[in-house]
Design an enzyme around this catalytic site. Structure first.
Site, mmCIF file in Angstrom:
data_model
loop_
_atom_site.group_PDB
_atom_site.id
_atom_site.type_symbol
_atom_site.label_atom_id
_atom_site.label_comp_id
_atom_site.label_asym_id
_atom_site.label_seq_id
_atom_site.Cartn_x
_atom_site.Cartn_y
_atom_site.Cartn_z
ATOM 1 N N HIS A 79 0.820 -1.218 0.000
ATOM 2 C CA HIS A 79 0.000 0.000 0.000
ATOM 3 C C HIS A 79 0.852 1.265 0.000
ATOM 4 O O HIS A 79 0.351 2.331 -0.305
ATOM 5 C CB HIS A 79 -1.054 -0.021 1.113
ATOM 6 C CG HIS A 79 -0.552 0.202 2.495
ATOM 7 N ND1 HIS A 79 -0.254 -0.814 3.372
ATOM 8 C CD2 HIS A 79 -0.305 1.338 3.181
ATOM 9 C CE1 HIS A 79 0.146 -0.304 4.524
ATOM 10 N NE2 HIS A 79 0.121 0.995 4.437
ATOM 11 N N ASP A 106 1.278 -7.729 2.077
ATOM 12 C CA ASP A 106 1.345 -6.277 1.868
ATOM 13 C C ASP A 106 2.796 -5.781 1.745
ATOM 14 O O ASP A 106 3.312 -5.101 2.623
ATOM 15 C CB ASP A 106 0.634 -5.582 3.043
ATOM 16 C CG ASP A 106 0.298 -4.132 2.735
ATOM 17 O OD1 ASP A 106 0.903 -3.554 1.809
ATOM 18 O OD2 ASP A 106 -0.556 -3.566 3.437
ATOM 19 N N SER A 113 3.980 1.911 8.534
ATOM 20 C CA SER A 113 3.772 1.006 7.418
ATOM 21 C C SER A 113 5.081 0.797 6.693
ATOM 22 O O SER A 113 5.756 1.756 6.326
ATOM 23 C CB SER A 113 2.783 1.605 6.429
ATOM 24 O OG SER A 113 1.511 1.189 6.765
#
Ligand code: ARG
Ligand code: GLU
Length: 725
Positions: free
Chosen positions: A93, A229, A659
């Site tokens: 992402h 991810d 992240s």
């Protein structure tokens, strides 16, 4: 597995859990996002939990610290260097925007993934940058010398601003690197990050959405989780290995420091660290301000975004073109939308305000008795009175931001403002046309991802919401059209969308090419602009004075409250709120099982992802090649006894910005890539509960398996340093 089922079950289970366990169970998570130069103070605790390497191996300034293997990736993610040739691992992402910029309907990297087969196939990502932090220093004394605590913030700010600029300049000159000073502890301390920003970053490996975004928004912010991810980029440098603008002549960055990758796995209780750039937290917030979050700001944002997402989802489902235009925007909007839902539930279930109140009582008792700081005893009563006065202002402003300005076309009013600004500034003739063409050209990106029909339906839903919920800022003329047509928003929507020239770049370009400053009258009569302008003016006149006064005063009180807490709790090391600077947080591998028996305790597997496969679902459709590898159990050296680990949870205190952060074992070796938190614990930005706050990471073995067996990009793995126990 439907979203609804999981949520409902989570809520009932959590309530049960609360009533049985209460709040007495032993802490197994570790609150805190620590500044690397101050880690020494955590050493004892970290060693007790299992850390095996020296603290100064984690951060130092001679080039050998692990800090040199971490980057701030793009605007708000983290990445880690995993090869001596500048290979960087981050989240899928976090690479999503780059993938979108490079994708077309013919070359659809979301559907097909992307795996460069050699350096030549690594694709430049325009605008993408990564920043290495070489050194972090406390410069509080230089910034705050002689500045009294109680000085009002506007005077204080201007003194500080001048000093920051001077100190940054001096450090940048002395080091030949960038220097960036930020406030910590709400402006009671200042630290500088000395850094290098690389600007030639290339796209190397990207799994298709069926892996990298598997489970989509349904699994987002949830455990158990089955998303691969991750994505891979490479940093390129000039001949001197220093940052350089993009050039085909640039070479892969030679990394002195990169993470060894440990593929031996982990077990419950193992020590873990997450090293990266958490963005924003507010852990020292008062109970009064916290009420605004879960009573006003969060619920309004959730309400408005539910409407917008409903429309987007409908149109994206109907057209691949709209899907490609909106997929990245949708992920961003949905991400906050879901997080805040978890946050509201978490704050309430945990009775976070109640706990803050208990703490505030003890603070007040201390402040009444201790006279070290003359202002300490006045702070909480002042904050309480102030917060109570701001409810309506915060309410209406949040509707403006999330509902009215949540409509893309209305946001374009800001662009018209710039044009009008040019005309007012007296720019004319060729210079005017030139400026205008540039302003219009800068809108290409917006229109590339804009769909008029979609946005018009968003307008209908959100403008009607705003008209219904608000009172003091409403644009009278447009509200009257709405009301006089039996509150049928279609009439207004047709009027605005049919007449405006702001729905397409072609219309704008044509218009800009022959325009004179006097012609700006035409765009000033555009309904989109009129609506936007009326709204912004009303906001400025009727809302902002109160809101700004509130914010300024609250910021002042919060700074002093922070200062007082640092005095009151001087025996305890406090950590500063996240501010997108490099931090280390540590904890343990630890499960969380909201939805059933302990089989999901701390780890998920590929088999569980395959079990969720749904060929009719956009987000649960497993790629055929992955199913094939699963059926053959073709896991290479990455599987464990015929099982392919996929994701895991731990009790590290992370936030948005973490992240892509490296998840490290006790020896500082990479075991995973952080990408999320569990729903139960998203309130950790305000209140960290070790029993339910969990970070979620992709297992590094799954990442390597996908690169190797699915992507066929084994040449990347050859660059890495793979270790076993
Ligand atoms: N919740 C994660 C974070 O805050 C992942 C977001 C991307 N995934 C998604 N389905 N939107 O960034
Ligand atoms: N997914 C988040 C991000 O983009 C990290 C998860 C979190 O907020 O903890 O930074």
């Amino acid at each position: 597995m439907t979203q609804k089922r999981v949520w409902r079950s989570f809520v009932t289970k959590s309530l049960l859990f609360l009533s049985v366990v209460g709040f007495s169970s032993a802490a197994i998570g570790k609150e805190g996002m620590w500044l690397p130069p101050k880690l020494k103070n955590q050493e004892k605790d970290m060693k007790e939990l299992g850390l095996q390497i020296a603290i100064d191996g984690i951060y130092n300034t001679n080039g050998t610290g692990l800090n040199n293997a971490i980057v701030l990736f793009g605007k708000g993610c983290t990445g880690e260097v995993i090869s001596p040739k500048g290979l960087v691992l981050t989240n899928h992402h976090c690479g999503y925007g780059s993938a979108q910029a490079l994708s077309t309907t013919e070359k659809d990297y979301f559907a097909n993934g992307y795996w460069a087969k050699n350096l030549q196939e690594e694709l430049p990502c325009k605008g993408l940058m990564v920043t290495f932090i070489r050194k972090i220093e406390n410069v509080t004394a230089r910034i705050l010398d002689g500045v009294a605590d109680e000085l009002n913030d506007s005077q204080r700010d201007s003194i500080i601003k001048t000093r920051i600029a001077a100190v940054e300049k001096e450090i940048a000159t002395n080091t030949g690197m960038d220097a960036n000073i930020k406030p910590f502890f709400k402006g009671n301390e200042f630290w500088v990050a000395i850094s290098e920003t690389y600007k030639d970053i290339r796209f190397v490996g990207f799994p298709p959405n069926g892996i990298g975004a598997f489970g989509g928004d349904v699994e987002n912010w949830m455990w158990p989780r089955h998303t691969g991810d991750f994505s891979i980029f490479r940093v390129y440098a000039g001949a001197d290995n220093k940052p350089a603008e993009y050039s085909p002549a640039n070479k892969p960055y030679e990394a002195a420091k990169y993470f060894p990758i440990n593929i031996s796995g982990y077990k419950v209780g193992d020590f873990t660290m997450v090293y990266g750039f958490p963005g924003t937290t507010n852990e020292y917030i008062s109970s009064f301000a916290l009420r605004h979050v879960y009573n006003i700001a969060d619920p309004i944002a959730i309400e408005a975004r539910t409407r917008k997402l409903d429309v987007w989802t409908k149109y994206m489902g109907g057209s691949r073109d709209v899907f490609l235009k909106y997929t990245s925007k949708r992920a961003t909007v949905a991400n906050g939308w879901k997080k805040w839902q978890g946050e509201v539930i978490g704050l309430k279930l945990n009775n976070a305000t109640g706990k803050k109140e208990i703490y505030e009582k003890s603070f007040q008792k201390w402040a009444d008795a201790d006279k070290t700081l003359p202002f300490a005893d006045t702070l909480l009563p002042a904050m309480k009175a102030l917060a109570g006065s701001a409810d309506n202002t915060i309410y209406e402003d949040q509707y403006i931001k999330e509902a009215a300005l949540g409509i893309e076309l209305i946001q374009q009013g800001a662009f018209v403002d710039k044009i009008v600004g040019c005309a007012r500034a007296g720019i004319s003739g060729a210079a005017f046309t030139d400026t205008l063409m540039k302003l219009v050209a800068a809108q290409e990106g917006f229109y590339k991802n804009f769909d008029e029909a979609t946005d018009k339906d968003v307008f209908k839903s959100l403008m009607a919401l705003y008209f219904t919920k608000c009172s003091s800022t409403l644009p009278e003329y447009y509200v009257s059209i709405y009301r006089s047509n039996n509150q049928d928003i279609n009439v207004l929507a047709d009027m605005v969308y049919q007449s405006t020239m702001l729905t397409s770049i072609t219309k704008l370009k044509e218009w800009a090419s022959y325009l004179t400053p006097a012609d700006t009258v035409k765009i000033q009569r555009d309904h989109v602009y009129l609506l936007y302008d009326a709204l912004m003016k009303a906001r400025k006149e009727r809302l902002l004075p109160a809101l700004n006064a509130y914010n300024t005063r609250m910021r002042y009180l919060e700074r002093l409250y922070m200062k007082a807490q640092m005095v009151q709790r001087k025996d305890k090391e406090l950590y500063p709120d996240a501010n997108l600077t490099l931090r280390l947080t540590y904890g343990q591998i630890k499960g969380l099982d909201p939805d059933g028996p302990a089989k999901y305790s701390f780890q998920t597997t590929l088999g569980e992802a395959i079990a969720l496969d749904d060929p009719n679902s956009d987000i649960f459709k497993v790629p055929a090649r992955l199913k094939e590898l699963y059926t053959k159990k073709d896991y290479g050296r990455w599987g464990v006894n015929g099982v392919m680990p996929l994701a895991f949870t731990a009790s590290n205190h992370t936030s948005g910005g973490n992240s892509g952060s490296p998840v490290l074992n006790a020896r500082g070796e990479l075991i995973g890539t952080n990408f999320d938190r569990a729903y139960e614990g998203t309130m950790s930005d305000y209140y960290f509960d070790p029993n339910r706050c969990r970070n979620i990471s992709v297992d590094i073995r799954y990442t390597l398996f996908i690169i190797d067996k699915f992507g066929g990009a084994g040449w990347l793995i050859d660059e890495m340093n793979i270790v076993t126990r």
